[in-house]
Design a protein around this motif. Structure first.
Motif, short mmCIF file in Angstrom:
data_model
loop_
_atom_site.label_atom_id
_atom_site.label_comp_id
_atom_site.label_asym_id
_atom_site.label_seq_id
_atom_site.Cartn_x
_atom_site.Cartn_y
_atom_site.Cartn_z
N ALA A 1 0.81 -1.23 0.00
CA ALA A 1 0.00 0.00 0.00
C ALA A 1 0.84 1.27 0.00
O ALA A 1 0.33 2.36 -0.26
CB ALA A 1 -0.93 0.01 1.23
N GLY A 2 2.12 1.15 0.26
CA GLY A 2 2.98 2.31 0.26
C GLY A 2 2.90 3.10 1.55
O GLY A 2 2.35 2.65 2.55
N PRO A 3 3.43 4.33 1.54
CA PRO A 3 3.46 5.15 2.76
C PRO A 3 2.06 5.50 3.24
O PRO A 3 1.10 5.49 2.47
CB PRO A 3 4.23 6.40 2.34
CG PRO A 3 4.98 5.99 1.11
CD PRO A 3 4.13 4.98 0.42
N PRO A 4 1.92 5.85 4.53
CA PRO A 4 0.62 6.25 5.06
C PRO A 4 0.08 7.51 4.35
O PRO A 4 0.82 8.26 3.72
CB PRO A 4 0.91 6.52 6.54
CG PRO A 4 2.18 5.80 6.83
CD PRO A 4 2.96 5.82 5.56
N GLU A 5 -1.24 7.73 4.52
CA GLU A 5 -1.90 8.84 3.82
C GLU A 5 -1.31 10.19 4.19
O GLU A 5 -1.14 11.05 3.34
CB GLU A 5 -3.40 8.80 4.14
CG GLU A 5 -4.17 7.68 3.46
CD GLU A 5 -4.11 7.79 1.95
OE1 GLU A 5 -4.06 8.94 1.43
OE2 GLU A 5 -4.07 6.75 1.27
N HIS A 6 -1.00 10.41 5.46
CA HIS A 6 -0.49 11.73 5.85
C HIS A 6 0.87 12.01 5.23
O HIS A 6 1.22 13.16 4.94
CB HIS A 6 -0.45 11.86 7.38
CG HIS A 6 0.66 11.08 8.03
ND1 HIS A 6 0.57 9.73 8.29
CD2 HIS A 6 1.89 11.48 8.48
CE1 HIS A 6 1.69 9.32 8.88
NE2 HIS A 6 2.51 10.36 9.00
N VAL A 7 1.66 10.95 5.00
CA VAL A 7 2.96 11.13 4.37
C VAL A 7 2.78 11.42 2.88
O VAL A 7 3.47 12.27 2.30
CB VAL A 7 3.85 9.89 4.60
CG1 VAL A 7 5.17 10.02 3.85
CG2 VAL A 7 4.10 9.68 6.08
N LEU A 8 1.83 10.72 2.25
CA LEU A 8 1.56 10.98 0.84
C LEU A 8 1.03 12.41 0.64
O LEU A 8 1.34 13.07 -0.36
CB LEU A 8 0.55 9.96 0.32
CG LEU A 8 1.07 8.51 0.18
CD1 LEU A 8 -0.07 7.58 -0.22
CD2 LEU A 8 2.20 8.44 -0.85
N ALA A 9 0.26 12.89 1.59
CA ALA A 9 -0.26 14.27 1.49
C ALA A 9 0.87 15.28 1.58
O ALA A 9 0.92 16.28 0.84
CB ALA A 9 -1.30 14.51 2.60
N ALA A 10 1.82 15.04 2.47
CA ALA A 10 2.98 15.92 2.58
C ALA A 10 3.81 15.87 1.31
O ALA A 10 4.33 16.90 0.85
CB ALA A 10 3.82 15.52 3.80
#
Length: 604
Positions: free
Chosen positions: A487-496
């Motif tokens: 799934a890759g990095p968490p959502e908050h990291v993808l948002a950053a």
């Protein structure tokens, strides 16, 4: 060739019988001939019609020499058991019969000698009864007189029938020669003799000598079989080997010559006890007993496991395989305690309370017959080469390799593979939940979680151990076990990362500084996770650009004329040395640019 031991009789009559059969003197020492009593091992041989060469190992009969008797009897497949008509069954006859039964020498011939001095019927009945009490009652019997020759032809015929009915030896097997005599020949050096029970010995062979003195590599200078020089001698045979590489004082009775690396040389073994003519006895004390294996006599410590199963720990290593027979004796009480069948020459350690009981349960069905599938089922994982060394036929191991998961010489039982995959699924899920920025379990941790002995087996069980209808959903990639649909990095990291991408789209080579990264909440672990996911390119741990930055840089640099300096590239890209230096280094490593002799750069 066939090799028999002659046992059972105390005085000189047994040796007289061997002399009458072979025309050779088995007693080598003048004191033996003077006292009429065999003291050390004697050797003689003859040719029997229909059977070919037959060698005899004449063992001493007196109770003080039982250890010597066992050294001669241990490696041979059959026995000629001699009882004198005028003396009958004696106490020492009983211990000899105990030793033969315990050693698994179940093929033999009963001979009642000295029939010229006394009617043989009483001695014959007593001897049959004594052998039957030890499970040897089916041996044929012959009555003879060495003095008059009566019955010798019948004896020769019975011996020929006995030896031709013995199971064939394996001259293509791995060499194991138990040494029963060692001496020096002037001008030749060290010579050893023994009964070759397995393999073929050739002039020039490199062997390993194992014994109380440790391991010594040796070379076979010459080979003799029945006193004649030969190029090679195959099992079963009485041989004498002239050795290079070992002085006489480093070799003695009980040592063993082995094909290099072919045998497990072990201190501990799990064995099954066999009572002599009855159930297996209970062992009263863990110490004070001696194991007679081949020509060796080694003090052992006994640890009961359960019922008739024990673990033996020898004073020094012995080469034994699954199915080997040996004799456990109490030298203080002058008695044979039990026979021994080796079940496992490489047993696991027993560390926990109750481990012995669990081990006995695991060995309950073991028969001592090497079986590839049964060994793997009990061990769960094993090296194919180890199974062969422990005594499993190589053909069985090769067939097993085609049916079970494995890698780089390892085999995994299918049930163990399924259990390992299940454990890996739990471990990877727990790791990813605990640390979303570090998806995938490192291979070393995955091996431990799966209970596998080698990291290469992790990928093997994932490929072959998962249920065929579902699969495990795990893969090994970049030294980690991770889910195939990562799934890759968490959502908050993808948002950053999206905000950072917007910055770089406006100015592709303006790598954010530490303050901007901190503002976005992107530390080193977050950046590493984004790099693994292909969201960012890190030129250095602190210099971050978009993944397509090298392609964009090449487009800009193609606008420069020919060769260019670092400063010119920096100005064209609109960036700083902090970014331009590692970016040009990356382009150089990947082959897009080259350095010129004067230190400038040019596109290839």
């Amino acid at each position: 060739m066939y090799v028999l031991c002659t046992a059972g009789h105390v005085d000189h009559g047994k040796s007289t019988l061997v002399r009458a059969l072979t025309g050779m003197e088995p007693d080598r020492y003048a004191e033996e001939r003077r006292r009429g009593m065999t003291i050390d091992l004697g050797f003689a041989w003859t040719t029997l019609p229909g059977a070919g060469p037959v060698a005899f190992v004449d063992v001493p009969g007196h109770e003080r020499f039982v250890t010597t008797m066992l050294a001669g009897a241990g490696p041979v497949p059959a026995a000629m058991f001699v009882v004198a008509a005028d003396e009958g069954w004696m106490p020492q006859s009983g211990e000899h019969a105990d030793a033969l039964a315990a050693a698994g020498i179940t093929r033999g011939l009963l001979v009642v000698s000295r029939t010229d001095l006394f009617d043989p019927e009483l001695a014959l009945d007593d001897a049959r009864s004594g052998l039957a009490a030890r499970g040897l009652g089916d041996w044929p019997a012959v009555a003879v007189s060495a003095q008059t020759g009566t019955g010798l032809d019948t004896l020769r015929g019975a011996l020929a029938e006995l030896v031709t009915g013995l199971p064939p030896a394996d001259p293509d097997g791995d060499v194991r020669l138990w040494v029963d005599r060692a001496f020096t020949v002037r001008g030749a050096g060290t010579v050893v003799t023994g009964t070759l029970g397995s393999g073929t010995v050739r002039t020039g062979d490199e062997l390993e000598l194992h014994g109380a003195a440790g391991r010594v590599p040796v070379t076979v200078r010459t080979v003799q079989e029945l006193g004649e020089p030969v190029d090679a001698a195959g099992a079963v045979a009485r041989v004498a080997l002239n050795l290079r590489g070992v002085p006489r004082d480093r070799v003695g009775r009980g040592d063993v010559l082995l094909a290099p690396g072919a045998w497990p040389v072990t201190i501990e073994a799990d064995v099954r006890l066999h009572g002599v003519g009855g159930p297996a006895p209970e062992i009263d004390s863990p110490v004070g007993l001696t194991l007679h294996a081949g020509s060796a006599a080694v003090p052992v410590r006994v640890r009961p496991l359960g019922d008739d199963l024990v673990r033996l720990r020898a004073e020094h290593p012995l080469p034994v395989r699954i199915g080997d027979r040996a004799v456990l004796r109490d030298p203080g009480a002058h008695r044979v305690v039990a026979g021994v069948t080796v079940l496992d020459p490489a047993p696991p350690q027993l560390r926990r309370r109750g481990a012995a009981r669990l081990r006995a349960r695991a060995l309950a069905g073991a028969t001592g017959v090497p079986d590839a599938a049964a060994e793997l089922a009990r061990r769960r994982t094993a090296r194919a080469a180890d199974l062969v060394r422990w005594g499993v036929p190589a053909s069985e191991v090769a067939a097993l390799r085609r049916r079970v998961p494995g890698a780089t010489g390892w085999l995994v039982h299918p049930d163990a593979a399924v259990a390992a995959v299940t454990a890996l699924e739990r471990a990877v899920a727990a790791h990813d939940a605990a640390d979303p920025l570090d998806p995938g379990l490192p291979l070393a941790a995955a091996r431990r979680a799966a209970g596998l002995p080698d990291a290469t087996l992790v990928e093997a069980v994932l490929a072959d151990g998962a249920p065929p209808d579902t699969g495990s959903g795990l893969v090994v990639r970049d030294g980690r076990v991770r889910t195939a649909a990562d799934a890759g990095p968490p959502e908050h990291v993808l948002a950053a990362a999206a905000r950072l991408r917007a910055d770089l789209e406006a100015d592709p080579f303006a790598a954010p500084d530490a303050d901007r990264l901190a503002q976005l909440g992107l530390g080193s672990r977050e950046l590493a996770a984004l790099e693994r996911a292909g969201e960012l390119l890190r030129l250095t741990p602190e210099v971050v650009l978009l993944p397509d930055a090298p392609d964009r840089a090449l487009q800009v640099l193609r606008g420069l004329d020919g060769e260019f300096t670092l400063s010119a590239a920096r100005q064209a890209l609109g960036t700083s040395r902090r970014v331009a230096v590692p970016l040009l280094e990356l382009l150089g490593r990947t082959g897009w640019t080259a350095r010129t002799p004067d230190g400038t750069h040019r596109l290839r």
